[in-house]
Scaffold this motif. Structure first.
Motif, short mmCIF file in Angstrom:
data_model
loop_
_atom_site.label_atom_id
_atom_site.label_comp_id
_atom_site.label_asym_id
_atom_site.label_seq_id
_atom_site.Cartn_x
_atom_site.Cartn_y
_atom_site.Cartn_z
N MET A 28 0.82 -1.21 0.00
CA MET A 28 0.00 0.00 0.00
C MET A 28 0.86 1.27 0.00
SD MET A 28 -2.95 -1.29 2.68
CE MET A 28 -4.06 0.12 2.50
N LEU A 29 2.00 1.23 0.69
CA LEU A 29 2.89 2.39 0.72
C LEU A 29 3.47 2.69 -0.66
CD1 LEU A 29 4.88 1.79 4.04
CD2 LEU A 29 3.26 3.65 3.59
N THR A 30 3.75 1.64 -1.42
CA THR A 30 4.41 1.84 -2.71
C THR A 30 3.45 1.94 -3.89
OG1 THR A 30 4.72 -0.56 -2.94
CG2 THR A 30 6.52 0.69 -1.94
N GLU A 31 2.20 1.47 -3.70
CA GLU A 31 1.28 1.42 -4.84
C GLU A 31 0.06 2.31 -4.69
OE1 GLU A 31 0.27 -2.62 -5.69
OE2 GLU A 31 2.35 -3.26 -5.98
N THR A 32 -0.10 2.97 -3.53
CA THR A 32 -1.25 3.85 -3.34
C THR A 32 -0.78 5.18 -2.75
OG1 THR A 32 -1.79 3.31 -1.03
CG2 THR A 32 -2.59 1.79 -2.73
N ASP A 33 -1.69 6.14 -2.72
CA ASP A 33 -1.42 7.45 -2.12
C ASP A 33 -2.10 7.59 -0.76
OD1 ASP A 33 0.11 8.33 -4.31
OD2 ASP A 33 -1.70 8.91 -5.41
N LEU A 34 -2.60 6.49 -0.21
CA LEU A 34 -3.24 6.56 1.10
C LEU A 34 -2.26 7.05 2.15
CD1 LEU A 34 -5.20 3.16 1.08
CD2 LEU A 34 -6.18 5.44 0.90
N ASP A 35 -2.78 7.87 3.09
CA ASP A 35 -1.88 8.35 4.14
C ASP A 35 -1.55 7.21 5.09
OD1 ASP A 35 -3.75 8.55 6.64
OD2 ASP A 35 -4.88 9.45 4.98
N ILE A 36 -0.47 7.38 5.83
CA ILE A 36 0.06 6.31 6.68
C ILE A 36 -0.91 5.93 7.80
CG2 ILE A 36 1.89 5.74 8.33
CD1 ILE A 36 3.85 7.22 6.50
N VAL A 37 -1.64 6.91 8.34
CA VAL A 37 -2.60 6.62 9.41
C VAL A 37 -3.69 5.68 8.89
CG1 VAL A 37 -4.32 7.58 10.96
CG2 VAL A 37 -2.15 8.79 10.61
#
Length: 266
Positions: free
Chosen positions: A220-229
């Protein structure tokens, strides 16, 4: 061997590529491989053979053997009439419930070899009480195999349950809250669940759960723009501080640095 003949034990030596044609017996047989390699067919099921392989052959089971090298096999043959009625039910029935090839553990194989050697010795003496000695040793052998069979059945059961738990974690990693929750779903204690899972996968269920979550987090960190929270709570971590601590400990860098380093590469 006839139905009423004594218990017999003998050594059978095979040269490379020797083939024992398919056949069956009216008696119970236990074949123990002392050395060499080969294959055995039991009712059209094929099994590899190696030193300490033990072939259990119930009456009327068609079987054949192919030696892949020089191979020495001990053959124990007996009828139900040579075991008392209680032992027939408690020992013969579970051991000979089906034809199979066992690979015994170190302890069981040592005990089996020892008893077979004792039986060979008693058979060679042929004194007044040698038949009684052989029958007593046969009962001891069957008792060891009965216990080994129970142990293997327990291991098979634990393997199936561990596989179910692994699949459950794979599918529900985002909502599992505790080890007690998983143990409760299986109807066993958390301690036993840890031991069972670790024997199969060499790690605890919670350690595997963390691995599954972190694998999802890195994706998810590398493939999306979702924030870490958002990522933290979506994969099932209950607090941001725990998430940061676990991620850095396992991955080596904080989540934001991992994202800036690997985004677009995976």
């Amino acid at each position: 061997m006839s139905e009423h003949q004594d218990v017999i034990l003998y050594e059978s030596k095979h040269q490379e590529k020797d083939f024992v044609q398919p056949h069956s017996h009216a008696t119970h047989q236990i074949l123990y491989v002392l050395d060499g390699q080969g294959r055995c067919k039991l009712n059209d099921r094929d099994f590899p053979l190696k030193p300490d392989s033990m072939i259990v052959i119930p009456p009327s089971t068609e079987h054949s053997i192919l030696a892949a090298s020089k191979m020495t096999v001990l053959i124990l043959e007996f009828s139900r009439v040579h075991v008392d009625s209680e032992s027939r039910e408690l020992l013969i029935s579970p051991v000979f419930a089906e034809s199979k090839v066992w690979s015994l553990n170190l302890f069981s194989s040592s005990e089996v070899r020892k008893l077979l050697r004792k039986m060979l010795y008693e058979q060679s003496q042929k004194n007044i009480d040698y038949k009684l000695g052989i029958k007593l040793l046969l009962s001891q052998l069957l008792f060891i195999l009965m216990r080994a069979n129970q142990s293997m059945a327990q291991q098979d059961s634990n393997t199936l349950r561990s596989s179910w738990l692994k699949e459950y974690i794979d599918s529900n990693f985002y909502q599992i809250t505790s080890i007690e929750e998983m143990a409760g779903k299986m109807g066993i204690s958390s301690r036993y669940m840890n031991q069972m899972f670790s024997e199969v996968y060499e790690q605890t269920p919670m350690r595997y759960l963390t691995e599954v979550r972190l694998t999802r987090v890195k994706k998810m960190l590398t493939e999306t723009d979702l924030d870490i929270v958002t990522i933290c709570f979506e994969v099932g971590f209950e607090s941001l501080s725990t998430f940061y601590r676990v991620f850095k400990k396992q991955v080596g860098v904080p989540p934001h640095r991992y994202r800036t380093t690997y985004a677009g590469r995976e």
